[in-house]
Write a protein that holds these residues in place. Structure first.
Motif, PDB file in Angstrom:
ATOM      1  N   CYS A  20       5.553   3.832  -6.045  1.00  0.00           N
ATOM      2  CA  CYS A  20       4.724   3.723  -7.250  1.00  0.00           C
ATOM      3  C   CYS A  20       4.416   5.081  -7.882  1.00  0.00           C
ATOM      4  N   GLY A  66      -7.013   1.095  -1.968  1.00  0.00           N
ATOM      5  CA  GLY A  66      -6.580  -0.159  -2.596  1.00  0.00           C
ATOM      6  C   GLY A  66      -6.195  -1.193  -1.561  1.00  0.00           C
ATOM      7  N   ALA A  74      -4.491   5.787 -10.065  1.00  0.00           N
ATOM      8  CA  ALA A  74      -4.312   4.372 -10.404  1.00  0.00           C
ATOM      9  C   ALA A  74      -3.022   3.823  -9.804  1.00  0.00           C
ATOM     10  N   SER A  75      -1.942   4.603  -9.868  1.00  0.00           N
ATOM     11  CA  SER A  75      -0.685   4.107  -9.285  1.00  0.00           C
ATOM     12  C   SER A  75      -0.807   4.015  -7.766  1.00  0.00           C
ATOM     13  N   GLY A 135      -2.914   0.847  -7.061  1.00  0.00           N
ATOM     14  CA  GLY A 135      -2.071  -0.337  -7.268  1.00  0.00           C
ATOM     15  C   GLY A 135      -1.063  -0.516  -6.150  1.00  0.00           C
ATOM     16  N   VAL A 193      -2.808  -2.068  -3.201  1.00  0.00           N
ATOM     17  CA  VAL A 193      -3.020  -3.502  -3.426  1.00  0.00           C
ATOM     18  C   VAL A 193      -1.712  -4.260  -3.178  1.00  0.00           C
TER      19      VAL A 193
END
Length: 189
Positions: free
Chosen positions: A90, A114, A161-162, A165, A168
């Protein structure tokens, strides 16, 4: 892999980052960074987590990295490696889209976070739910750095953020597949 070995793994990873920073500061005066550079060599995806913008940056990341690593490692080595792999994959959007060089363990930190926040929702079992609630209560203050307007100037919010993510996704793809209940007379799946 035993618990003791799992607890040592994050310390070994930090040893690489600390060695890189020591060499950078002592021999190169802080100019030997190995960041992820937009349009630069793709190997930056692998080196960026171990490169930092000074000791303050490294200390900050280390303080978050160790406990979050150990919490993920309570679940086993596979989830930990899955988070790392997802974060590296990512990182491609950061490499392709971000306009500044990006480096540091914070992408991995947010990946671990995450994962820990999502695993309870994904697995819906008592231990993962408790782990997620604990992490939301303890580390939820890190979440504003995922939003461009709330992230401090010069901080790669897209890297955070990446990473988040990716964590997650690692929780989602690592969740145990629920067994189908066999109904009398129905075919076995």
């Amino acid at each position: 892999m035993g618990l003791c070995t799992r607890l040592l793994l994050p310390l070994l990873i930090l040893a690489v980052a600390w060695t890189q920073e020591l060499v950078d500061q002592l021999l190169f005066g802080g100019r030997w960074n190995l960041p992820l550079v937009p349009g630069g060599p793709a190997w930056g995806i692998l080196t960026a987590p171990f490169s930092h913008g000074g000791f303050a940056h490294l200390v900050s990341n280390s303080l978050w990295f160790l406990p979050l690593s150990w919490l993920v490692l309570t679940r086993g080595l596979r989830p930990y490696l899955r988070v790392w792999a997802a974060v590296l994959v990512c990182s491609l959007p950061v490499w392709l889209l971000w306009h500044n060089a990006s480096h540091g363990l914070s992408g991995v930190v947010y990946g671990l976070l995450g994962y820990l926040m999502a695993v309870g929702l994904v697995e819906r079992r008592p231990w993962p739910i408790l782990l997620s609630v604990f992490c939301i209560a303890t580390y939820g203050g890190l979440l504003p750095a995922l939003v461009p307007l709330l992230s401090p100037a010069g901080v790669s919010w897209i890297g955070h953020a990446s990473g988040f993510g990716a964590g997650v996704l690692a929780a989602w793809f690592g969740a145990p597949v629920p067994r189908r209940e066999q109904v009398s007379g129905s075919p076995r799946w």
